[in-house]
Design an enzyme around this catalytic site. Structure first.
Site, PDB file in Angstrom:
ATOM      1  N   TYR A 196      38.528  44.560  38.519  1.00 44.54           N
ATOM      2  CA  TYR A 196      39.170  45.227  39.646  1.00 44.54           C
ATOM      3  C   TYR A 196      40.335  44.350  40.091  1.00 44.54           C
ATOM      4  CZ  TYR A 196      40.021  47.553  44.063  1.00 44.54           C
ATOM      5  OH  TYR A 196      40.618  48.229  45.101  1.00 44.54           O
TER       6      TYR A 196
ATOM      7  N   ASP B 141      44.286  36.852  37.333  1.00 41.59           N
ATOM      8  CA  ASP B 141      44.054  37.348  38.678  1.00 41.59           C
ATOM      9  C   ASP B 141      43.041  36.410  39.321  1.00 41.59           C
ATOM     10  OD1 ASP B 141      43.147  38.542  40.961  1.00 41.59           O
ATOM     11  OD2 ASP B 141      42.878  40.537  40.099  1.00 41.59           O
TER      12      ASP B 141
ATOM     13  N   LYS C 144      42.815  36.329  49.201  1.00 37.78           N
ATOM     14  CA  LYS C 144      41.547  35.915  49.825  1.00 37.78           C
ATOM     15  C   LYS C 144      41.641  34.548  50.527  1.00 37.78           C
ATOM     16  CE  LYS C 144      39.070  39.322  47.632  1.00 37.78           C
ATOM     17  NZ  LYS C 144      38.647  40.531  48.289  1.00 37.78           N
TER      18      LYS C 144
HETATM   19  N1  HOZ Z   1      37.303  45.565  46.780  1.00 41.81           N
HETATM   20  C1  HOZ Z   1      36.604  44.674  47.618  1.00 41.81           C
HETATM   21  C2  HOZ Z   1      35.403  44.128  46.940  1.00 41.81           C
HETATM   22  N2  HOZ Z   1      35.561  43.707  45.616  1.00 41.81           N
HETATM   23  C3  HOZ Z   1      36.139  45.347  48.877  1.00 41.81           C
HETATM   24  C4  HOZ Z   1      37.137  45.318  49.926  1.00 41.81           C
HETATM   25  C5  HOZ Z   1      36.587  45.695  51.294  1.00 41.81           C
HETATM   26  O1  HOZ Z   1      35.907  46.687  51.427  1.00 41.81           O
HETATM   27  O2  HOZ Z   1      36.853  44.985  52.242  1.00 41.81           O
END
Ligand code: HOZ
Length: 437
Positions: free
Chosen positions: A152, A247, A275
């Site tokens: 992802y 990434d 992050k």
């Molecule tokens: N895509 C995020 C986890 N891999 C979640 C993002 C969120 O809901 O804050």
């Protein structure tokens, strides 16, 4: 084993807020996995966090293993971060103009990520990966990119193909609204399978701009790279004059100060960060070799811009984070995380539950299956109903896991003895519930 358990003890305030939220917000949330759909029940609405703990609207306290999806290396409301953000806010929340803080944070990033000569701050991980792909295409003059099933990289059109995280949790293989033309040049290989990458390159020599990879896959649960996988990607991309893009939105500053590239000793051409870089404030960055990044406007023809890029609050949080990245931090994270993983493994084995808990530093994966997980297919073959039972059983006992099965657990520097013991004790009961479900 299976269960339809969903919900835990009554949570009238969260439930009420969720009902109200659904009248104004899509699905009651601002990001799909937060809606608890894959674990069922109402999401807990959070009101406060401190260190390793969060409190919900019903005044329940949890040890948090979501940690804003990995952003909070020093835990919630870390005093140094809060002070830095407050001070910065007092001087102005956004200028849309150059500031010294951007320069200082860029220098701090470069000190840790030696592969980066030049970088650009953006406002999210999605923006970072989307922009890195654009640069790779602009630099190489090629259109195709290779990604991995179950990865992802945010929600840019070209990257929503066989994606992990919430896309996998929703059992979608793609997103509606993404035109075929946007994903025509996205080729999908198998994580930890070098042959699948070589096959793609042999079929499309001279056409592939880049391989984009999470060096530690963290959105199909946690799947560590097998020995040689990342260096093989480096070799293949070099052989075919293609770029290697890491990434490191999740792994950057977490698995080592200099991310997975430091830990595994493999140097990418471009790196994406996010992050921890902003410790919970919206920030991302992409950067890499000078000759590649010199293609970005205003130096070159690859366009990318943003009003909030280099936002002063995010830069201040980033600088405070960099000051906290001391060598003993990573040793403590390693020790605490190893204890959690071992405790979970022992508790599962005592309860005779099929369970895997892969770990890289302070990142853990939970899979309910007997065999190790190497790729997305393995991850999907784990028992998601057991995850649901485990999730609610732990939540009821004051431990908050990511509310979806294809995610990663994160520890912070504030997860110490008490939190770890409490987690393992709760997990012993939760595994018994899984066995009996
Ligand atoms: N895509 C995020 C986890 N891999 C979640 C993002 C969120 O809901 O804050």
């Amino acid at each position: 084993m299976s269960s339809d358990r969903a919900g835990g003890p009554p949570a009238p305030r969260s439930e009420g807020l969720f009902e109200r939220a659904q009248r104004s917000l899509v699905g009651g949330v601002d990001s799909p996995v937060r809606a608890f759909r894959s674990v069922g029940g109402a999401p807990r609405f959070l009101v406060r966090g401190k260190g390793a703990y969060i409190w919900d609207a019903d005044r329940r306290k949890y040890v948090d293993y979501c940690m804003s999806w990995g952003a909070l290396l020093f835990g919630h409301a870390d005093p140094a971060i809060v002070r830095a953000v407050r001070d910065a806010a007092g001087r102005g929340t956004s200028f849309g103009a150059a500031t010294e803080a951007e320069v200082r944070l860029a220098e701090e990033v470069k000190k840790r990520f030696r592969s980066i000569d030049l970088l650009r701050f953006v406002s999210s991980g999605t923006e970072a990966t989307m922009s890195a792909v654009r640069v790779a295409r602009g630099f190489t003059g090629r259109d195709k990119i290779v990604v991995f099933g179950g990865a992802y990289h945010g929600h840019a059109d070209a990257l929503l193909v066989k994606a992990g995280s919430g896309v996998a949790a929703a059992e979608l293989s793609a997103s509606a609204g993404v035109p075929q033309s946007a994903v025509r040049d996205t080729l999908v290989a198998e994580y930890n399978d070098v042959d699948s990458v070589e096959d793609i390159f042999r079929t499309h020599p001279n056409e592939i701009a880049a391989v984009l990879v999470e060096p530690v896959a963290a959105n199909m649960g946690l799947v560590p790279p097998e020995r040689g996988f990342l260096s093989d990607l480096r070799r293949i991309t070099r052989d075919f004059d293609s770029l290697l893009v890491f990434d490191e939105v999740v792994t950057g500053f977490r698995v080592a100060p200099g991310g997975a590239q430091e830990k595994y000793g493999v140097t990418p051409d471009l790196t994406c960060l996010g992050k921890i870089l902003g410790h919970g404030l919206p920030v991302g960055a992409y950067g890499g070799r000078r000759e590649i990044m010199e293609r970005v406007a205003p130096l070159g023809p690859v366009y990318q811009a943003g009003t909030l890029s280099g936002n002063p609050l995010a830069m201040a949080a980033g600088l405070a984070t960099m000051r906290g990245l001391r060598p003993d931090l990573f040793r403590r994270l390693e020790e605490g995380s190893a204890r959690v993983a071992a405790g979970l493994r022992d508790a599962a084995s005592e309860a005779a539950v099929d369970f895997q808990v892969p770990r890289v530093g302070s990142m853990l994966g939970l899979f309910f299956r007997p065999d190790p997980v190497r790729n997305f297919g393995d991850a999907r073959a784990s028992d998601v109903r057991d995850y649901r039972t485990f999730f609610w059983s732990l939540l009821t006992r004051g431990v908050y896991l990511p509310p979806a099965p294809f995610e990663t657990l994160f520890l912070s520097s504030t997860h110490e003895g008490n939190e770890i013991e409490r987690t393992i004790e709760a997990a012993s009961a939760a595994f018994a519930e899984v066995r009996n479900s």
